[in-house]
Structures are given as structure tokens and as C-alpha cells.
Design a protein around this motif. Structure first.
Motif, mmCIF file in Angstrom:
data_model
loop_
_atom_site.group_PDB
_atom_site.id
_atom_site.type_symbol
_atom_site.label_atom_id
_atom_site.label_comp_id
_atom_site.label_asym_id
_atom_site.label_seq_id
_atom_site.Cartn_x
_atom_site.Cartn_y
_atom_site.Cartn_z
ATOM 1 N N THR A 122 0.841 -1.188 0.000
ATOM 2 C CA THR A 122 0.000 0.000 0.000
ATOM 3 C C THR A 122 0.879 1.241 0.000
ATOM 4 O O THR A 122 1.798 1.356 0.822
ATOM 5 N N PRO A 123 0.669 2.188 -0.922
ATOM 6 C CA PRO A 123 1.503 3.399 -0.970
ATOM 7 C C PRO A 123 1.477 4.144 0.364
ATOM 8 O O PRO A 123 0.475 4.130 1.084
ATOM 9 N N ALA A 124 2.589 4.803 0.660
ATOM 10 C CA ALA A 124 2.701 5.514 1.936
ATOM 11 C C ALA A 124 1.855 6.776 1.963
ATOM 12 O O ALA A 124 1.587 7.323 3.035
ATOM 13 N N SER A 125 1.449 7.253 0.802
ATOM 14 C CA SER A 125 0.673 8.494 0.741
ATOM 15 C C SER A 125 -0.217 8.471 -0.491
ATOM 16 O O SER A 125 -0.039 7.649 -1.395
ATOM 17 N N VAL A 126 -1.184 9.395 -0.514
ATOM 18 C CA VAL A 126 -2.038 9.525 -1.688
ATOM 19 C C VAL A 126 -1.201 9.887 -2.899
ATOM 20 O O VAL A 126 -1.413 9.365 -3.997
ATOM 21 N N ARG A 127 -0.219 10.753 -2.716
ATOM 22 C CA ARG A 127 0.613 11.145 -3.863
ATOM 23 C C ARG A 127 1.358 9.949 -4.444
ATOM 24 O O ARG A 127 1.451 9.811 -5.668
ATOM 25 N N ALA A 128 1.882 9.078 -3.583
ATOM 26 C CA ALA A 128 2.582 7.894 -4.082
ATOM 27 C C ALA A 128 1.626 7.009 -4.889
ATOM 28 O O ALA A 128 1.998 6.434 -5.913
ATOM 29 N N GLY A 129 0.375 6.929 -4.437
ATOM 30 C CA GLY A 129 -0.611 6.157 -5.179
ATOM 31 C C GLY A 129 -0.916 6.778 -6.523
ATOM 32 O O GLY A 129 -1.040 6.073 -7.534
ATOM 33 N N VAL A 130 -1.037 8.100 -6.560
ATOM 34 C CA VAL A 130 -1.301 8.806 -7.817
ATOM 35 C C VAL A 130 -0.138 8.603 -8.778
ATOM 36 O O VAL A 130 -0.329 8.338 -9.969
ATOM 37 N N GLU A 131 1.082 8.714 -8.297
ATOM 38 C CA GLU A 131 2.256 8.537 -9.144
ATOM 39 C C GLU A 131 2.300 7.126 -9.727
ATOM 40 O O GLU A 131 2.641 6.935 -10.904
#
Length: 234
Positions: A122-131
Motif C-alpha cells: 500500500t503506498p505511503a501516501s495519496v501522492r505515491a498512489g497517484v504517481e
């Protein structure tokens, strides 16, 4: 060496090996005429099924590479076979038509990328998920898929296959996006927000086709991450 001469030489050599006395290092006829005994130290061949699977995979990977680099018109079965290092006949054994080859290639790589995404933590942040999601639309798979979409609009035999394939991949990508962002889709507006993110990512991928759009893309991703944080977790 010509074909007939080569065949005679192989036949002569095989006959010589069958009559070599035991201990001579060749292949000997088994007692009672029951076949041959393989010489000690000979490397076993890979099973035919494994070789066939490896050839198919090389063809699929080469098809995606050729489609991304040369487009639909420049990506013939012959070009793909040469890139994969196999004969045209071998390519047609696995994929009887050009449409079979390229739809299977895009599907294969899409499934491989889906598998890799499912295995990501699971990405550490929303931004990591978006990237992570934006990267789906800036690699060779997206370039290949785009070429296939354009071809499908003019090829009656290809159109239905690509439409069905893209619908399935789209559903899978949406599901992965929901999981990566860690959101609950039953909440009002969440589904539409996630779909808007994927549409934005596709647009960034299109912009990246002509020029390196990485600097602008980074700013857009940062802004979308802030908006999503508020909309999905606010």
C-alpha cells in the motif's frame, strides 16, 4: 552446405554414431534393438512444452515493443518474428493472424503489469498512489495500446477484440486504483473521483507521447494528490 548435402551428412553421421562400439563416446544401439542410449554428459533438452511457452512469450513481448516503436503499419508478423528471433512460421503457429498476435500481446503485458501492481505494498501516501497510477500511462504498454486503438478504428476484424479488451482492462485498473488509494467506493462521489484521476492520467500519457512532459506532469500529480486527499479522506 546445400540442403540435400546437409541431409546426407547428418544421415551418415547418425549411422556412424549408431554403430560406434561401446566406450567410444557416441550413441549406441540398446541391446535387443530397443532404441538408443544417450551419451553420458549430454545436456538434456528443455521439454517441448517449455520451449513453446518461451517462444510465445518472446513473440508477445516483441509485438508490444514493435507496436510502440513502429506503430501498426510498421509492425507486421515478419517484423515481430525477426525481433523475437523466431521464424515467421513459428509465429503463425502460435498466432494465426496479425490481429491474434497484437491483441494477445497487449493483453499479456497488461496482465503482467496488473500482477505487479497487485503485489505492490500500500503506498505511503495519496501522492505515491497517484504517481503509481500515472506511470501506467507513460510506458511502452500505453504507447502500444494507443496504436492498437487507432488501428481498431479502421480494422473491422480488430475493433470488437480491442473494445472488449479495453473494457476489461479498464475495470481492472479502476479496481486497482481504489485499492491503492485505500478508499471506500460506496461513499458518494468516490467512484467518479477515482475515474477522473484515471482520465487525467491517460491525458498525461497522451501529452507525453510527443515530448518529455515529466516536469509539468510532476506539478499536476502534486496538485491532484492534494485534491484527492481532501475529496477522498477529508
Amino acid at each position: 552446405m546445400g540442403g540435400a548435402a546437409g541431409a546426407r551428412a547428418v544421415s551418415t553421421r547418425a549411422e556412424s554414431e549408431r554403430t560406434t562400439a561401446p566406450g567410444g563416446g557416441g550413441t549406441t544401439t540398446a541391446p535387443g534393438g530397443g532404441g538408443t542410449a544417450t551419451a553420458r554428459g549430454a545436456a538434456p533438452k528443455a521439454p517441448k512444452q517449455d520451449r513453446s511457452r518461451a517462444t510465445r512469450q518472446r513473440l508477445l513481448e516483441s509485438a508490444v515493443t514493435c507496436l510502440a516503436e513502429h506503430g501498426w503499419s510498421g509492425s507486421t508478423v515478419t517484423v515481430v518474428a525477426e525481433h523475437a528471433g523466431v521464424s515467421r512460421g513459428a509465429a503463425q503457429h502460435h498466432f494465426p493472424t496479425r490481429e491474434d498476435l497484437f491483441t494477445a500481446a497487449v493483453e499479456y503485458v497488461a496482465e503482467e503489469r496488473s500482477r505487479a501492481l497487485r503485489e505492490l505494498p500500500t503506498p505511503a501516501s495519496v501522492r505515491a498512489g497517484v504517481e503509481t497510477l500515472v506511470r501506467l500511462y507513460t510506458g511502452p504498454l500505453f504507447r502500444a495500446a494507443l496504436q492498437l486503438w487507432v488501428a481498431a478504428s479502421n480494422e473491422p476484424q480488430l475493433g470488437p477484440r480491442v473494445t472488449a479488451l479495453e473494457a476489461r482492462i479498464g475495470r481492472e485498473t479502476h479496481r486497482m486504483a481504489v485499492e491503492l488509494l485505500g478508499v471506500e467506493e460506496s461513499r458518494p462521489g468516490v467512484r467518479e473521483t477515482v475515474q477522473g484521476l484515471l482520465d487525467m492520467a491517460r491525458g498525461l500519457g497522451l501529452a507525453n507521447l510527443l515530448t518529455d512532459d515529466s516536469a509539468r506532469r510532476e506539478r499536476v500529480v502534486a496538485q491532484w494528490a492534494r485534491l484527492l486527499e481532501e475529496a477522498l479522506h477529508g
